[in-house]
Design an enzyme around this catalytic site. Structure first.
Site, mmCIF file in Angstrom:
data_model
loop_
_atom_site.group_PDB
_atom_site.id
_atom_site.type_symbol
_atom_site.label_atom_id
_atom_site.label_comp_id
_atom_site.label_asym_id
_atom_site.label_seq_id
_atom_site.Cartn_x
_atom_site.Cartn_y
_atom_site.Cartn_z
ATOM 1 N N HIS A 92 0.787 -1.293 -0.085
ATOM 2 C CA HIS A 92 0.040 0.150 0.072
ATOM 3 C C HIS A 92 1.029 1.246 0.021
ATOM 4 C CE1 HIS A 92 -3.817 -1.958 1.773
ATOM 5 N NE2 HIS A 92 -3.667 -2.406 0.468
ATOM 6 N N HIS A 141 -10.786 -9.337 -7.602
ATOM 7 C CA HIS A 141 -10.364 -8.151 -6.912
ATOM 8 C C HIS A 141 -9.940 -6.949 -7.871
ATOM 9 C CE1 HIS A 141 -9.662 -5.188 -3.825
ATOM 10 N NE2 HIS A 141 -8.548 -5.777 -3.138
ATOM 11 N N GLU A 177 -8.111 -4.308 -7.202
ATOM 12 C CA GLU A 177 -6.683 -3.786 -6.736
ATOM 13 C C GLU A 177 -5.499 -4.205 -7.724
ATOM 14 O OE1 GLU A 177 -6.097 -3.999 -2.617
ATOM 15 O OE2 GLU A 177 -4.723 -2.592 -2.366
ATOM 16 N N ASP A 185 -2.527 -5.040 -7.683
ATOM 17 C CA ASP A 185 -1.424 -6.308 -7.466
ATOM 18 C C ASP A 185 -2.359 -7.698 -7.767
ATOM 19 O OD1 ASP A 185 -3.404 -5.522 -5.284
ATOM 20 O OD2 ASP A 185 -2.122 -6.696 -3.782
ATOM 21 N N HIS A 196 -11.682 -6.345 0.670
ATOM 22 C CA HIS A 196 -11.219 -5.421 1.454
ATOM 23 C C HIS A 196 -11.614 -3.994 0.593
ATOM 24 C CE1 HIS A 196 -7.090 -3.620 0.480
ATOM 25 N NE2 HIS A 196 -7.796 -2.709 1.462
ATOM 26 N N ASP A 240 -8.908 -11.377 -0.140
ATOM 27 C CA ASP A 240 -7.727 -10.900 0.734
ATOM 28 C C ASP A 240 -8.324 -11.622 2.047
ATOM 29 O OD1 ASP A 240 -6.099 -8.900 -0.194
ATOM 30 O OD2 ASP A 240 -7.825 -7.627 -0.570
ATOM 31 N N TYR A 243 -2.361 -9.079 8.995
ATOM 32 C CA TYR A 243 -3.060 -9.015 7.780
ATOM 33 C C TYR A 243 -4.485 -8.446 8.113
ATOM 34 C CZ TYR A 243 -4.087 -9.409 2.883
ATOM 35 O OH TYR A 243 -4.621 -8.949 1.489
ATOM 36 N N HIS A 251 -3.236 -13.552 -1.234
ATOM 37 C CA HIS A 251 -1.863 -13.310 -0.729
ATOM 38 C C HIS A 251 -1.436 -14.401 0.108
ATOM 39 C CE1 HIS A 251 -1.118 -9.268 -2.282
ATOM 40 N NE2 HIS A 251 -2.504 -8.999 -1.882
#
Ligand code: FEO
Length: 396
Positions: free
Chosen positions: A23, A79, A81, A83, A146, A165, A193, A226
Protein backbone atom coordinates in the site's frame (compact mmCIF):
# COMPACT_ATOMS: atom_id res chain seq x y z
CA UNK A 1 6.53 -22.19 -12.12
CA UNK A 2 3.02 -23.65 -11.80
CA UNK A 3 2.11 -25.99 -8.94
CA UNK A 4 -0.84 -28.38 -9.10
CA UNK A 5 -2.74 -27.72 -5.88
CA UNK A 6 -5.79 -29.90 -6.55
CA UNK A 7 -7.15 -32.11 -9.33
CA UNK A 8 -8.21 -29.20 -11.53
CA UNK A 9 -6.31 -26.21 -10.15
CA UNK A 10 -2.78 -24.99 -10.70
CA UNK A 11 -1.14 -22.20 -8.74
CA UNK A 12 0.24 -19.74 -11.29
CA UNK A 13 0.93 -16.77 -9.01
CA UNK A 14 4.16 -14.99 -8.09
CA UNK A 15 5.99 -15.25 -4.78
CA UNK A 16 7.56 -11.87 -4.05
CA UNK A 17 10.49 -12.39 -1.71
CA UNK A 18 11.59 -8.77 -2.11
CA UNK A 19 8.47 -6.92 -1.00
CA UNK A 20 9.07 -4.92 2.19
CA UNK A 21 6.35 -2.27 1.94
CA UNK A 22 2.77 -2.51 0.72
CA UNK A 23 0.00 0.00 0.00
CA UNK A 24 2.72 2.40 -1.04
CA UNK A 25 4.90 2.63 2.05
CA UNK A 26 2.03 2.23 4.52
CA UNK A 27 2.30 -1.40 5.57
CA UNK A 28 5.47 -3.30 6.34
CA UNK A 29 5.82 -6.73 4.74
CA UNK A 30 8.92 -8.03 6.49
CA UNK A 31 8.39 -11.58 5.27
CA UNK A 32 7.57 -10.69 1.65
CA UNK A 33 4.29 -11.65 0.05
CA UNK A 34 2.78 -13.34 -2.98
CA UNK A 35 0.23 -12.45 -5.63
CA UNK A 36 -1.81 -15.59 -5.95
CA UNK A 37 -3.38 -16.58 -9.23
CA UNK A 38 -5.07 -19.86 -10.02
CA UNK A 39 -5.71 -21.65 -13.29
CA UNK A 40 -8.76 -23.93 -13.22
CA UNK A 41 -8.75 -26.47 -16.03
CA UNK A 42 -11.78 -28.59 -16.82
CA UNK A 43 -13.76 -28.61 -20.08
CA UNK A 44 -13.47 -24.84 -19.74
CA UNK A 45 -10.43 -22.96 -18.45
CA UNK A 46 -10.70 -20.10 -15.97
CA UNK A 47 -7.95 -17.81 -14.73
CA UNK A 48 -8.63 -16.50 -11.23
CA UNK A 49 -6.83 -13.21 -10.49
CA UNK A 50 -3.35 -12.26 -11.67
CA UNK A 51 -0.28 -10.43 -10.38
CA UNK A 52 1.20 -6.99 -9.83
CA UNK A 53 2.77 -4.89 -12.59
CA UNK A 54 6.49 -5.72 -12.06
CA UNK A 55 5.77 -9.40 -12.68
CA UNK A 56 3.46 -9.22 -15.72
CA UNK A 57 6.03 -10.53 -18.24
CA UNK A 58 7.12 -13.38 -15.98
CA UNK A 59 3.50 -14.29 -15.27
CA UNK A 60 2.50 -14.40 -18.94
CA UNK A 61 5.56 -16.49 -19.87
CA UNK A 62 4.80 -18.98 -17.12
CA UNK A 63 1.14 -19.08 -18.07
CA UNK A 64 2.08 -19.98 -21.65
CA UNK A 65 3.82 -23.10 -20.31
CA UNK A 66 0.50 -24.23 -18.80
CA UNK A 67 -1.96 -23.21 -21.49
CA UNK A 68 -2.20 -21.10 -24.59
CA UNK A 69 -3.71 -17.86 -23.22
CA UNK A 70 -6.07 -18.01 -26.20
CA UNK A 71 -7.53 -21.17 -24.64
CA UNK A 72 -8.62 -19.35 -21.50
CA UNK A 73 -12.40 -19.14 -21.51
CA UNK A 74 -12.98 -16.93 -18.48
CA UNK A 75 -11.08 -14.40 -16.42
CA UNK A 76 -12.35 -14.28 -12.85
CA UNK A 77 -11.45 -10.87 -11.44
CA UNK A 78 -12.12 -11.34 -7.74
CA UNK A 79 -10.50 -8.00 -6.94
CA UNK A 80 -9.61 -4.91 -8.97
CA UNK A 81 -6.73 -3.81 -6.72
CA UNK A 82 -3.74 -3.47 -9.08
CA UNK A 83 -1.64 -6.10 -7.31
CA UNK A 84 -4.16 -8.65 -8.57
CA UNK A 85 -5.37 -7.13 -11.83
CA UNK A 86 -2.04 -5.98 -13.31
CA UNK A 87 -1.98 -8.57 -16.10
CA UNK A 88 -5.45 -7.90 -17.52
CA UNK A 89 -4.58 -4.99 -19.84
CA UNK A 90 -1.95 -7.19 -21.53
CA UNK A 91 -3.98 -10.40 -21.63
CA UNK A 92 -7.11 -8.61 -22.83
CA UNK A 93 -5.26 -6.55 -25.43
CA UNK A 94 -4.41 -9.87 -27.09
CA UNK A 95 -7.82 -11.46 -26.39
CA UNK A 96 -10.32 -8.59 -26.25
CA UNK A 97 -13.44 -10.78 -26.23
CA UNK A 98 -12.38 -12.80 -23.21
CA UNK A 99 -15.19 -12.48 -20.62
CA UNK A 100 -14.17 -10.92 -17.32
CA UNK A 101 -16.34 -12.10 -14.43
CA UNK A 102 -16.47 -9.57 -11.60
CA UNK A 103 -18.83 -7.72 -9.28
CA UNK A 104 -20.56 -4.53 -10.47
CA UNK A 105 -18.09 -2.52 -8.37
CA UNK A 106 -15.28 -4.60 -9.84
CA UNK A 107 -16.20 -3.46 -13.36
CA UNK A 108 -16.31 0.16 -12.15
CA UNK A 109 -12.91 -0.10 -10.45
CA UNK A 110 -11.27 -1.91 -13.37
CA UNK A 111 -12.63 0.71 -15.79
CA UNK A 112 -11.39 3.43 -13.42
CA UNK A 113 -7.89 1.97 -13.34
CA UNK A 114 -7.36 0.80 -16.87
CA UNK A 115 -9.86 2.93 -18.86
CA UNK A 116 -10.99 -0.06 -20.90
CA UNK A 117 -14.49 -1.36 -21.45
CA UNK A 118 -13.71 -5.05 -21.39
CA UNK A 119 -16.27 -7.83 -21.85
CA UNK A 120 -17.45 -7.62 -18.26
CA UNK A 121 -19.86 -10.26 -16.93
CA UNK A 122 -21.31 -8.92 -13.71
CA UNK A 123 -22.04 -11.51 -11.04
CA UNK A 124 -23.80 -11.46 -7.69
CA UNK A 125 -23.78 -13.75 -4.69
CA UNK A 126 -25.12 -17.17 -5.64
CA UNK A 127 -24.50 -16.81 -9.39
CA UNK A 128 -22.82 -19.84 -10.89
CA UNK A 129 -20.51 -20.46 -13.82
CA UNK A 130 -20.16 -23.97 -15.22
CA UNK A 131 -16.67 -25.09 -16.18
CA UNK A 132 -17.90 -28.42 -17.57
CA UNK A 133 -16.95 -31.85 -16.21
CA UNK A 134 -19.36 -31.30 -13.30
CA UNK A 135 -17.36 -28.34 -11.97
CA UNK A 136 -18.86 -24.97 -11.30
CA UNK A 137 -17.86 -21.73 -9.70
CA UNK A 138 -20.26 -20.09 -7.24
CA UNK A 139 -19.67 -16.37 -6.67
CA UNK A 140 -19.91 -14.62 -3.32
CA UNK A 141 -19.79 -10.83 -3.15
CA UNK A 142 -17.80 -9.61 -0.16
CA UNK A 143 -17.88 -5.81 -0.33
CA UNK A 144 -15.26 -4.04 1.83
CA UNK A 145 -13.31 -7.20 2.46
CA UNK A 146 -11.25 -5.28 1.38
CA UNK A 147 -12.61 -2.97 -1.34
CA UNK A 148 -16.22 -2.46 -2.49
CA UNK A 149 -15.57 -4.78 -5.44
CA UNK A 150 -14.25 -7.76 -3.49
CA UNK A 151 -15.58 -11.08 -4.72
CA UNK A 152 -14.88 -14.62 -3.58
CA UNK A 153 -15.71 -17.78 -5.49
CA UNK A 154 -16.10 -21.43 -4.66
CA UNK A 155 -15.12 -24.28 -6.95
CA UNK A 156 -17.26 -27.38 -6.59
CA UNK A 157 -15.65 -30.78 -7.10
CA UNK A 158 -12.26 -29.68 -5.77
CA UNK A 159 -14.13 -27.82 -2.98
CA UNK A 160 -11.92 -24.75 -2.91
CA UNK A 161 -12.88 -21.32 -1.62
CA UNK A 162 -10.93 -18.62 -3.45
CA UNK A 163 -11.25 -16.14 -0.64
CA UNK A 164 -9.36 -13.15 -2.01
CA UNK A 165 -8.02 -10.86 0.77
CA UNK A 166 -9.92 -12.80 3.43
CA UNK A 167 -7.62 -15.32 5.14
CA UNK A 168 -4.63 -13.78 3.32
CA UNK A 169 -1.21 -13.01 4.74
CA UNK A 170 1.83 -11.12 3.52
CA UNK A 171 4.10 -14.14 3.74
CA UNK A 172 6.42 -15.42 1.03
CA UNK A 173 6.99 -19.16 1.17
CA UNK A 174 8.11 -21.74 -1.36
CA UNK A 175 6.08 -24.25 0.66
CA UNK A 176 2.83 -22.69 -0.61
CA UNK A 177 0.68 -24.45 2.02
CA UNK A 178 -0.03 -23.11 5.49
CA UNK A 179 0.58 -26.31 7.44
CA UNK A 180 4.14 -26.46 6.10
CA UNK A 181 5.35 -23.01 7.21
CA UNK A 182 6.62 -21.84 10.56
CA UNK A 183 3.52 -21.55 12.77
CA UNK A 184 4.67 -18.50 14.70
CA UNK A 185 5.38 -16.57 11.48
CA UNK A 186 2.10 -17.67 9.95
CA UNK A 187 0.00 -16.76 13.00
CA UNK A 188 1.62 -13.34 13.27
CA UNK A 189 1.26 -12.49 9.58
CA UNK A 190 -2.31 -13.79 9.51
CA UNK A 191 -3.26 -11.53 12.40
CA UNK A 192 -1.26 -8.56 11.06
CA UNK A 193 -3.06 -8.89 7.74
CA UNK A 194 -6.45 -8.98 9.43
CA UNK A 195 -5.62 -6.05 11.73
CA UNK A 196 -4.38 -3.82 8.92
CA UNK A 197 -6.64 -4.83 6.02
CA UNK A 198 -9.91 -6.30 7.31
CA UNK A 199 -10.33 -4.83 10.81
CA UNK A 200 -11.64 -1.43 9.61
CA UNK A 201 -14.55 -3.37 8.09
CA UNK A 202 -15.01 -5.90 10.91
CA UNK A 203 -18.81 -5.52 11.07
CA UNK A 204 -19.11 -6.39 7.39
CA UNK A 205 -16.66 -9.26 7.87
CA UNK A 206 -18.78 -10.65 10.71
CA UNK A 207 -21.94 -10.60 8.58
CA UNK A 208 -20.14 -12.10 5.57
CA UNK A 209 -18.70 -14.95 7.62
CA UNK A 210 -22.22 -15.73 8.89
CA UNK A 211 -23.50 -15.72 5.32
CA UNK A 212 -20.66 -17.94 4.18
CA UNK A 213 -21.49 -20.48 6.88
CA UNK A 214 -25.17 -20.40 5.95
CA UNK A 215 -24.29 -21.26 2.33
CA UNK A 216 -22.91 -24.59 3.58
CA UNK A 217 -20.35 -24.84 0.79
CA UNK A 218 -18.07 -27.86 1.08
CA UNK A 219 -14.58 -26.45 1.62
CA UNK A 220 -11.44 -28.58 1.58
CA UNK A 221 -9.07 -25.73 0.80
CA UNK A 222 -9.03 -21.95 1.24
CA UNK A 223 -6.94 -20.23 -1.40
CA UNK A 224 -6.44 -16.52 -0.65
CA UNK A 225 -5.01 -13.80 -2.89
CA UNK A 226 -1.86 -13.34 -0.78
CA UNK A 227 0.28 -15.77 1.16
CA UNK A 228 -0.03 -19.47 1.74
CA UNK A 229 -3.01 -21.72 0.99
CA UNK A 230 -4.96 -23.30 3.84
CA UNK A 231 -5.86 -26.99 3.65
CA UNK A 232 -5.74 -27.96 7.33
CA UNK A 233 -7.45 -26.45 10.38
CA UNK A 234 -10.05 -24.66 8.25
CA UNK A 235 -12.69 -24.62 10.97
CA UNK A 236 -10.16 -23.18 13.42
CA UNK A 237 -9.17 -20.52 10.88
CA UNK A 238 -12.78 -19.49 10.21
CA UNK A 239 -13.55 -19.45 13.95
CA UNK A 240 -10.49 -17.22 14.49
CA UNK A 241 -11.75 -14.77 11.88
CA UNK A 242 -15.19 -14.79 13.51
CA UNK A 243 -13.65 -13.98 16.89
CA UNK A 244 -11.49 -11.24 15.38
CA UNK A 245 -14.55 -9.69 13.75
CA UNK A 246 -16.39 -9.40 17.06
CA UNK A 247 -14.59 -6.67 19.06
CA UNK A 248 -11.63 -8.94 19.69
CA UNK A 249 -9.38 -8.17 22.67
CA UNK A 250 -6.88 -10.05 24.78
CA UNK A 251 -5.97 -9.25 28.38
CA UNK A 252 -3.38 -6.82 27.13
CA UNK A 253 -2.69 -3.10 27.42
CA UNK A 254 -0.34 -1.38 25.01
CA UNK A 255 1.44 1.84 25.83
CA UNK A 256 2.18 3.88 22.71
CA UNK A 257 4.32 6.97 22.89
CA UNK A 258 6.87 9.19 21.23
CA UNK A 259 9.37 11.27 23.11
CA UNK A 260 11.89 14.10 22.58
CA UNK A 261 13.91 14.45 25.80
CA UNK A 262 12.73 11.31 27.62
CA UNK A 263 10.00 12.92 29.73
CA UNK A 264 7.21 11.13 27.85
CA UNK A 265 9.20 7.88 27.88
CA UNK A 266 9.55 8.12 31.67
CA UNK A 267 5.81 8.73 31.93
CA UNK A 268 5.08 5.74 29.65
CA UNK A 269 7.27 3.41 31.70
CA UNK A 270 5.79 4.60 35.00
CA UNK A 271 2.26 4.14 33.64
CA UNK A 272 3.21 0.61 32.51
CA UNK A 273 4.50 -0.19 35.99
CA UNK A 274 1.20 1.03 37.46
CA UNK A 275 -0.72 -1.28 35.11
CA UNK A 276 1.48 -4.22 36.07
CA UNK A 277 1.10 -3.43 39.78
CA UNK A 278 -2.68 -3.30 39.54
CA UNK A 279 -3.12 -6.27 37.19
CA UNK A 280 -0.08 -8.59 37.13
CA UNK A 281 -1.76 -11.00 34.71
CA UNK A 282 -2.36 -8.32 32.08
CA UNK A 283 0.26 -8.29 29.34
CA UNK A 284 1.79 -4.83 29.00
CA UNK A 285 3.87 -3.76 26.03
CA UNK A 286 5.44 -0.40 25.23
CA UNK A 287 6.18 0.94 21.77
CA UNK A 288 8.04 4.07 20.76
CA UNK A 289 5.89 4.87 17.73
CA UNK A 290 8.66 6.86 16.07
CA UNK A 291 10.81 3.73 16.03
CA UNK A 292 8.22 1.03 15.26
CA UNK A 293 6.47 0.38 11.98
CA UNK A 294 2.89 1.54 12.28
CA UNK A 295 1.39 -1.65 10.85
CA UNK A 296 3.10 -3.68 13.59
CA UNK A 297 1.79 -1.19 16.14
CA UNK A 298 -1.74 -1.62 14.71
CA UNK A 299 -1.40 -5.39 15.15
CA UNK A 300 -0.63 -4.84 18.86
CA UNK A 301 -3.49 -2.35 19.14
CA UNK A 302 -5.83 -4.93 17.61
CA UNK A 303 -4.90 -7.46 20.30
CA UNK A 304 -5.27 -5.00 23.19
CA UNK A 305 -8.24 -4.21 25.39
CA UNK A 306 -6.70 -0.88 26.32
CA UNK A 307 -4.26 1.67 24.98
CA UNK A 308 -2.27 4.37 26.71
CA UNK A 309 -1.21 6.96 24.18
CA UNK A 310 1.29 9.71 24.93
CA UNK A 311 3.18 12.46 23.17
CA UNK A 312 5.11 15.50 24.23
CA UNK A 313 3.62 18.83 23.18
CA UNK A 314 5.28 19.77 19.91
CA UNK A 315 4.79 23.26 18.46
CA UNK A 316 0.99 23.53 18.52
CA UNK A 317 0.35 19.80 18.32
CA UNK A 318 1.83 16.37 18.99
CA UNK A 319 4.77 14.48 17.48
CA UNK A 320 4.33 13.12 13.94
CA UNK A 321 4.31 9.42 14.78
CA UNK A 322 1.48 9.87 17.30
CA UNK A 323 -0.45 12.14 14.92
CA UNK A 324 -0.14 9.47 12.19
CA UNK A 325 -1.20 6.73 14.59
CA UNK A 326 -4.29 8.68 15.65
CA UNK A 327 -5.18 9.31 12.01
CA UNK A 328 -4.98 5.60 11.29
CA UNK A 329 -7.05 4.77 14.38
CA UNK A 330 -9.67 7.24 13.17
CA UNK A 331 -9.85 5.28 9.90
CA UNK A 332 -10.16 1.97 11.72
CA UNK A 333 -12.68 3.08 14.43
CA UNK A 334 -11.49 0.40 16.85
CA UNK A 335 -14.76 -0.63 18.46
CA UNK A 336 -14.56 -1.81 22.05
CA UNK A 337 -11.13 -0.38 22.87
CA UNK A 338 -10.50 1.96 25.79
CA UNK A 339 -7.78 4.61 25.62
CA UNK A 340 -6.03 6.82 28.14
CA UNK A 341 -3.88 9.75 27.01
CA UNK A 342 -0.87 11.51 28.52
CA UNK A 343 1.49 14.30 27.63
CA UNK A 344 4.60 16.05 28.82
CA UNK A 345 4.86 19.75 28.08
CA UNK A 346 6.92 22.83 28.74
CA UNK A 347 4.64 25.84 28.58
CA UNK A 348 1.31 24.72 27.04
CA UNK A 349 -0.50 21.44 27.82
CA UNK A 350 -2.92 21.81 24.89
CA UNK A 351 -1.51 18.54 23.51
CA UNK A 352 -3.55 16.69 26.15
CA UNK A 353 -6.76 18.17 24.82
CA UNK A 354 -5.66 17.35 21.29
CA UNK A 355 -4.86 13.73 22.16
CA UNK A 356 -8.21 13.40 23.92
CA UNK A 357 -10.01 14.81 20.89
CA UNK A 358 -8.18 12.47 18.52
CA UNK A 359 -8.95 9.43 20.69
CA UNK A 360 -12.63 10.45 20.84
CA UNK A 361 -12.72 10.96 17.09
CA UNK A 362 -11.58 7.39 16.56
CA UNK A 363 -14.61 6.17 18.51
CA UNK A 364 -12.65 4.72 21.44
CA UNK A 365 -13.88 5.12 25.00
CA UNK A 366 -11.58 7.69 26.58
CA UNK A 367 -10.52 6.98 30.15
CA UNK A 368 -10.64 9.86 32.66
CA UNK A 369 -9.22 13.28 31.91
CA UNK A 370 -5.77 12.15 30.84
CA UNK A 371 -2.49 13.04 32.52
CA UNK A 372 -0.13 15.93 31.94
CA UNK A 373 3.32 16.51 33.41
CA UNK A 374 5.30 19.73 33.04
CA UNK A 375 8.97 19.48 32.03
CA UNK A 376 10.91 16.48 33.30
CA UNK A 377 8.79 14.30 35.65
CA UNK A 378 9.98 14.45 39.27
CA UNK A 379 9.30 11.85 41.94
CA UNK A 380 5.82 13.21 42.60
CA UNK A 381 4.95 13.19 38.87
CA UNK A 382 6.21 9.61 38.47
CA UNK A 383 3.94 8.62 41.36
CA UNK A 384 1.01 10.23 39.56
CA UNK A 385 1.87 8.27 36.39
CA UNK A 386 1.97 4.99 38.33
CA UNK A 387 -1.43 5.80 39.86
CA UNK A 388 -2.81 6.69 36.43
CA UNK A 389 -1.70 3.26 35.16
CA UNK A 390 -3.21 1.54 38.21
CA UNK A 391 -6.54 3.33 37.76
CA UNK A 392 -6.59 2.50 34.05
CA UNK A 393 -5.95 -1.20 34.70
CA UNK A 394 -8.61 -1.22 37.43
CA UNK A 395 -11.20 0.26 35.05
CA UNK A 396 -11.60 -3.00 33.05
FE1 FEO B 1 -3.81 -7.42 -2.48
FE2 FEO B 1 -7.00 -5.83 -1.44
O1 FEO B 1 -5.60 -6.88 -2.18
Amino acid sequence: MAVQISKHVKYVGKIDWELRKFHGDQMSTDRGSSYNSYLVQSEKTALIDSVWKPYIGEFLNNLKNETNPGNIDYVIANHAEPDHSGVYPHLLAAHPDLPVYCSANGAKSLKGYYHKDWNFKIVKTGDKLSLGGGLELTFIEAPMMHWPDTLMCHLSGDDILFSNDVFGQHLASEFLFAEMVNKYELDYENMKYYANIIWPFAKKAKAKLEELRSMKLPIQMIAPAHGVIWREGLEELIAKYEAWSDEYAEDKITVLYDTMYESTRKMAEAIASGIRKQSPSTEVKLFHCGKTNQSDVITEVFRSKGLMIGSPAYNNGVLNSIGALMEELKGISPAGKKAGVFTSYGWSPRSLKQLTGMAEESGMEVFGKGLKVQWNPDEEAIKECIEFGEDFAASF
